[in-house]
Design an enzyme around this catalytic site. Structure first.
Site, mmCIF file in Angstrom:
data_model
loop_
_atom_site.group_PDB
_atom_site.id
_atom_site.type_symbol
_atom_site.label_atom_id
_atom_site.label_comp_id
_atom_site.label_asym_id
_atom_site.label_seq_id
_atom_site.Cartn_x
_atom_site.Cartn_y
_atom_site.Cartn_z
ATOM 1 C CG ASP A 1 -8.204 -7.450 5.761
ATOM 2 O OD1 ASP A 1 -7.472 -7.174 6.739
ATOM 3 O OD2 ASP A 1 -8.222 -6.771 4.722
ATOM 4 N NE ARG B 1 -2.464 -1.230 3.543
ATOM 5 C CZ ARG B 1 -2.000 -0.510 4.545
ATOM 6 N NH1 ARG B 1 -2.005 0.813 4.473
ATOM 7 N NH2 ARG B 1 -1.522 -1.075 5.620
ATOM 8 C CG HIS C 1 -8.304 -3.489 9.307
ATOM 9 N ND1 HIS C 1 -7.053 -3.058 9.649
ATOM 10 C CD2 HIS C 1 -8.120 -4.480 8.418
ATOM 11 C CE1 HIS C 1 -6.150 -3.764 8.991
ATOM 12 N NE2 HIS C 1 -6.775 -4.635 8.237
HETATM 13 O O1 O2Y Z 1 -3.228 -3.806 0.708
HETATM 14 C C1 O2Y Z 1 -2.191 -4.388 0.440
HETATM 15 O O2 O2Y Z 1 -1.825 -4.562 -0.687
HETATM 16 C C2 O2Y Z 1 -1.291 -4.908 1.442
HETATM 17 S S1 O2Y Z 1 -1.817 -4.589 3.052
HETATM 18 C C3 O2Y Z 1 -3.114 -5.671 3.455
HETATM 19 C C4 O2Y Z 1 -3.510 -6.658 2.582
HETATM 20 C C5 O2Y Z 1 -4.542 -7.506 2.941
HETATM 21 C C6 O2Y Z 1 -5.129 -7.356 4.149
HETATM 22 N N1 O2Y Z 1 -4.739 -6.386 4.997
HETATM 23 C C7 O2Y Z 1 -3.742 -5.568 4.687
HETATM 24 C C8 O2Y Z 1 -3.399 -4.519 5.714
HETATM 25 O O3 O2Y Z 1 -2.457 -3.771 5.599
HETATM 26 O O4 O2Y Z 1 -4.134 -4.434 6.683
HETATM 27 MN MN MN Z 2 -5.888 -5.707 6.631
#
Ligand code: O2Y
Ligand code: MN
Length: 580
Positions: free
Chosen positions: A271, A61, A224
């Site tokens: 998630d 991200r 979340h």
């Molecule tokens: O969003 C992303 O590409 C990586 S971060 C992520 C991915 C799946 C679930 N949760 C997350 C998070 O940072 O909470």
């Molecule tokens: Mn997450």
């Protein structure tokens, strides 16, 4: 919706347009297309599974490029990047102009939530990435274009148009990145990244940032949180929703395999939870997602045997390492790595190398129903009744293994106080504390002070409020070793929580919450003194923590930090002073 799609088509000028139907045939056509381009490799050892390697700069991200574009800056709050919507569109339009030249524009109509649920919401993602189409087929429910209503509209581009005869690269992306959310018009514009939450717009962008704002307006919660069901040896089942910051083992907890006899855990989500109060006054949760997008490194038969079974087939692996035999590998998957691998950057990797073979944020994308402990109630339109809300953090000291809130306000304060120690040395100041209220810091689509108030306002006469607990699996002893064994043994903590809700176990009240009088540690080889330490509250340390938190809340949220939470914190500090 038609107007939006036509407008985006005119702006992005793709060579062709494809409306996705989510069929297997469509998936396979796109998979073959990506195989030809070198984006995907079929994994011989895992039926229906594919391997992708992203550009080395596009692996996570991008918080610095993520914006909430509300008319008033105050509506985005101090924890989000803000831009006026008109200003942001003025930045985005030139970037999106002609950005799909030489590419196909895919239109993905999708649903977030179970079939026929009153809580399900709909989205359209327009994208120029076949990787995104295939991933969205796993993570959401692709629907016919005319099935949904009130669509959240999203456009995503990798930001790399192709000139005639220009050869494409395996993972197109752009160094310039924007992930822009428009909560007022319910739009998402994402540019420059093809990875995860930046590009699969149903996930963090819709189901958390946009949905949290809708939820605030409509009186529900978009969180979340994982959702799990736990059944005791007598066959009584309860549901838990739990928020943990990244890198605290959320997927492992969601798929927990209890070590204590007779207890069973089933997973609804790992998630995101959308939660509404039902007419019976209870809180019901649905998982808006259809798949798991889990972190690969650290996942093993020891840490998460259910995840390992889930990903045996029909899985997209991104940025892990690949074996010569057509299998995948990542750090801590098993004790001994293979002699040789192709690492996540495409280089030959030899056992003993100092470089990591898999990228730290490498992922598996897999349908949730493949999980051997997927809860059939996970598809109920009305959702599952939540009796417990858990907040977790990562602290080597201070926070007990488990703590029960005495009141709803104290529970909300527990959520607002979630703190994690930074673990990866690469992130800089290792051990430094990172505040992550409700594990929502990067995902709350509006002012977090208003979000705290929204949580407080949920408590109303006639409602059966879930009990709130905090947990901390990460306490260390003087030698720096973890005291609590974690993983399947966490079921012992869930057992205490379960029995507290049942009213069948005692606790000791402290100013900061209730700690266990007794925890089931039968058969555990442990140091009794250390376990006693992590089950108790040190008033002096906690007093300092209350002061630290008060400063954080005051400095960050100023007058928007709810008075009720201020008073709850002040009362705790006072009571700690009189006990120390
Ligand atoms: O969003 C992303 O590409 C990586 S971060 C992520 C991915 C799946 C679930 N949760 C997350 C998070 O940072 O909470
Ligand atoms: Mn997450």
């Amino acid at each position: 919706m038609e107007k939006f799609v036509e407008g985006i088509k005119a702006l992005c000028t793709p060579d062709s347009v494809h409306i996705c139907d989510g069929s297997e045939e469509e998936f396979l056509t796109l998979a073959k297309l990506m195989e030809e381009k070198g984006t995907w490799v079929a994994l011989k050892k895992r039926p229906g599974s594919w391997y992708a390697r992203s550009d080395a700069s596009d692996v996570a991200r991008v918080e610095a490029s993520t914006y909430i574009c509300s008319h008033k800056e105050e509506d985005a709050g101090p924890t989000n990047n803000w831009k006026n919507p008109v200003e942001m569109i003025a930045i985005l339009e030139p970037l999106f102009r002609g950005c799909m030249k030489g590419r196909t524009m895919y239109i993905i109509p999708y649903a977030m939530g179970p079939k026929e649920s009153p809580y399900t919401k709909f989205g359209i993602e327009i994208t120029d990435s076949p990787y995104v189409v295939c991933s969205m087929r796993i993570m959401t429910r692709i629907i016919p274009l005319n099935e949904g209503k009130d669509y959240v509209l999203g456009v995503h581009s990798v930001g790399m148009p192709l000139e005639p005869l220009q050869k494409d690269v395996a993972w197109p992306c752009n160094q310039t990145k924007y992930i822009a959310h428009f909560p007022e018009s319910k739009e998402i514009w994402s540019y420059g990244s093809g990875y995860g939450g930046n590009a699969l717009l149903g996930k963090k962008c819709f189901a958390l940032r946009i949905a949290s704002k809708i939820a605030k307006n409509e009186g529900w919660l978009a969180e979340h949180m994982l959702i799990l069901g736990i059944t005791n040896p007598q066959g009584i089942k309860k549901y838990i929703a739990a928020a943990f910051p990244s890198a605290c083992g959320k997927t492992n907890l969601a798929m927990l395999k209890p070590t204590i006899p007779g207890w069973k855990v089933e997973v609804v989500g790992d998630d995101i939870a959308w939660m509404h109060f039902g007419e019976d006054g209870r809180l019901y949760a649905i998982n808006p997602e259809n798949g798991f997008f889990g972190v690969a490194p650290g996942t093993s038969r020891e840490s998460n045997p259910n995840a390992m079974k889930t990903i045996e087939k029909n899985t997209i692996f991104t940025n892990v390492a690949m074996t010569k035999e057509g299998n995948v590998w990542w750090e801590a998957m098993c004790k001994e790595p293979p002699e040789e691998l192709i690492d996540w950057k495409g280089n030959l990797w030899k056992k003993g190398s100092k470089e990591k073979a898999a990228q730290a944020n490498s992922r598996f994308t897999v349908p949730k129903r493949q999980c051997p402990i997927y809860d059939p109630a996970g598809d109920k339109p009305e959702g599952v009744p939540i009796e417990v809300i858990l907040f977790g953090g990562r602290r080597k000291d201070l926070t007990p293994l488990v703590l029960e809130a005495i009141s709803w306000a104290q529970g909300v304060l527990m959520g607002a106080s979630i703190t994690s120690e930074i673990t990866a040395a690469a992130e800089g100041s290792q051990g430094a504390l990172r505040q992550d209220p409700f594990a929502m810091l990067p995902f709350c689509g509006y002012h977090m002070g208003d979000y705290f108030q929204h949580w407080l306002d949920l408590e109303k006469p006639g409602r059966i409020m879930p009990k709130i607990f905090s947990v901390n699996w990460f306490r260390k002893n003087v030698d720096g070793a973890y005291i609590w064994p974690g993983y399947g043994e966490n079921a012992r903590v869930l057992k205490w929580i379960f029995n507290r809700v049942e009213g069948s176990t005692d606790g000791t009240e402290t100013p900061v919450g209730i700690v266990p009088k007794e925890l089931d540690t039968t058969g555990l080889d442990f140091n009794k003194k250390e376990i006693d330490t992590i089950l108790s509250v040190d008033p002096n340390l906690y007093k300092a923590e209350c002061a630290r938190l008060a400063t954080y809340f005051e400095d960050t949220f100023k007058e928007k930090f709810p008075k009720v939470l201020q008073d709850t914190l002040a009362r705790m500090e006072q009571e700690l002073s009189s006990t120390s």
